[in-house]
Design a protein around this motif. Sequence first.
Motif, PDB file in Angstrom:
ATOM      1  N   THR A  40       0.997  -1.203   0.005  1.00  0.00           N
ATOM      2  CA  THR A  40      -0.064   0.082   0.058  1.00  0.00           C
ATOM      3  C   THR A  40       0.754   1.365  -0.210  1.00  0.00           C
ATOM      4  N   MET A  41       0.411   2.286  -0.801  1.00  0.00           N
ATOM      5  CA  MET A  41       1.085   3.632  -0.733  1.00  0.00           C
ATOM      6  C   MET A  41      -0.049   4.480  -0.455  1.00  0.00           C
ATOM      7  N   GLY A  42       0.546   5.604   0.217  1.00  0.00           N
ATOM      8  CA  GLY A  42      -0.655   6.666   0.654  1.00  0.00           C
ATOM      9  C   GLY A  42      -0.091   7.910   0.896  1.00  0.00           C
ATOM     10  N   ILE A  47      -3.909   3.750  -1.618  1.00  0.00           N
ATOM     11  CA  ILE A  47      -4.033   2.788  -2.839  1.00  0.00           C
ATOM     12  C   ILE A  47      -3.033   1.344  -2.592  1.00  0.00           C
ATOM     13  N   THR A  48      -3.744   0.280  -2.874  1.00  0.00           N
ATOM     14  CA  THR A  48      -3.181  -0.916  -2.646  1.00  0.00           C
ATOM     15  C   THR A  48      -2.478  -1.372  -4.104  1.00  0.00           C
ATOM     16  N   SER A  49      -1.367  -2.275  -3.963  1.00  0.00           N
ATOM     17  CA  SER A  49      -0.899  -2.642  -5.399  1.00  0.00           C
ATOM     18  C   SER A  49      -1.664  -3.120  -6.479  1.00  0.00           C
ATOM     19  N   ARG A  97     -13.210  14.986  -4.933  1.00  0.00           N
ATOM     20  CA  ARG A  97     -12.204  15.982  -5.261  1.00  0.00           C
ATOM     21  C   ARG A  97     -10.696  15.501  -5.518  1.00  0.00           C
ATOM     22  N   PHE A  98     -10.340  14.591  -4.911  1.00  0.00           N
ATOM     23  CA  PHE A  98      -9.136  14.045  -4.831  1.00  0.00           C
ATOM     24  C   PHE A  98      -8.828  12.882  -5.540  1.00  0.00           C
ATOM     25  N   THR A  99      -7.962  12.538  -6.344  1.00  0.00           N
ATOM     26  CA  THR A  99      -7.611  11.141  -6.925  1.00  0.00           C
ATOM     27  C   THR A  99      -6.309  10.774  -6.762  1.00  0.00           C
ATOM     28  N   ILE A 100      -6.121   9.344  -6.015  1.00  0.00           N
ATOM     29  CA  ILE A 100      -5.005   8.775  -6.116  1.00  0.00           C
ATOM     30  C   ILE A 100      -4.695   7.669  -7.006  1.00  0.00           C
ATOM     31  N   SER A 101      -3.490   7.698  -7.519  1.00  0.00           N
ATOM     32  CA  SER A 101      -3.119   6.918  -8.364  1.00  0.00           C
ATOM     33  C   SER A 101      -1.750   6.444  -8.453  1.00  0.00           C
ATOM     34  N   ALA A 138       4.620   4.522   2.413  1.00  0.00           N
ATOM     35  CA  ALA A 138       4.727   3.315   1.682  1.00  0.00           C
ATOM     36  C   ALA A 138       5.180   2.154   2.172  1.00  0.00           C
ATOM     37  N   ASP A 139       4.367   0.881   2.278  1.00  0.00           N
ATOM     38  CA  ASP A 139       4.865  -0.199   2.680  1.00  0.00           C
ATOM     39  C   ASP A 139       5.757  -1.006   1.707  1.00  0.00           C
ATOM     40  N   VAL A 140       6.995  -0.940   2.160  1.00  0.00           N
ATOM     41  CA  VAL A 140       8.135  -1.526   0.885  1.00  0.00           C
ATOM     42  C   VAL A 140       8.687  -2.909   1.496  1.00  0.00           C
ATOM     43  N   VAL A 141       8.462  -3.798   0.384  1.00  0.00           N
ATOM     44  CA  VAL A 141       9.130  -5.123   0.569  1.00  0.00           C
ATOM     45  C   VAL A 141      10.236  -5.187   0.049  1.00  0.00           C
TER      46      VAL A 141
END
Length: 124
Positions: free
Chosen positions: A33-35, A51-53, A66-70, A97-100
């Motif tokens: 997930t990134m946010g 937003i998930t992977s 109003r806002f859009t995440i991508s 971000a949750d980084v692997v």
Amino acid sequence: QVQLVESGGGLVQPGGSLRLSCAASGSIFSINTMGWYRQAPGQQRELVADITSGGRTNYVDSVKGRFTISRDNAKNTVYLQMNSLKPEDTAVYYCNADVVTELSSIVRSVRNYWGQGTQVTVSS
């Protein structure tokens, strides 16, 4: 080591738009997930959107519509398109971000990272 670098903040008039970007770099195997979070003066940090992977999104009620995440998984980058901005959107916006990371062929670890923050000011 992983770094998250944000860009795109600034001063905009009410009703205007801004697009934030956050690029992750370093020892990345994949990103879950990134946010985007924000923190206004005297306020607690709050989740704006994530937003998930796989592309599933989540928004705080105050920004819905109003806002859009991508995100671009190939570039390890997440975006936040902010339209119809209001003075109450003024805050420092932080990428998360949750980084692997692949430690070996059979061992991976997941760690949470934050960007340094970018100021968004909505004012006439």
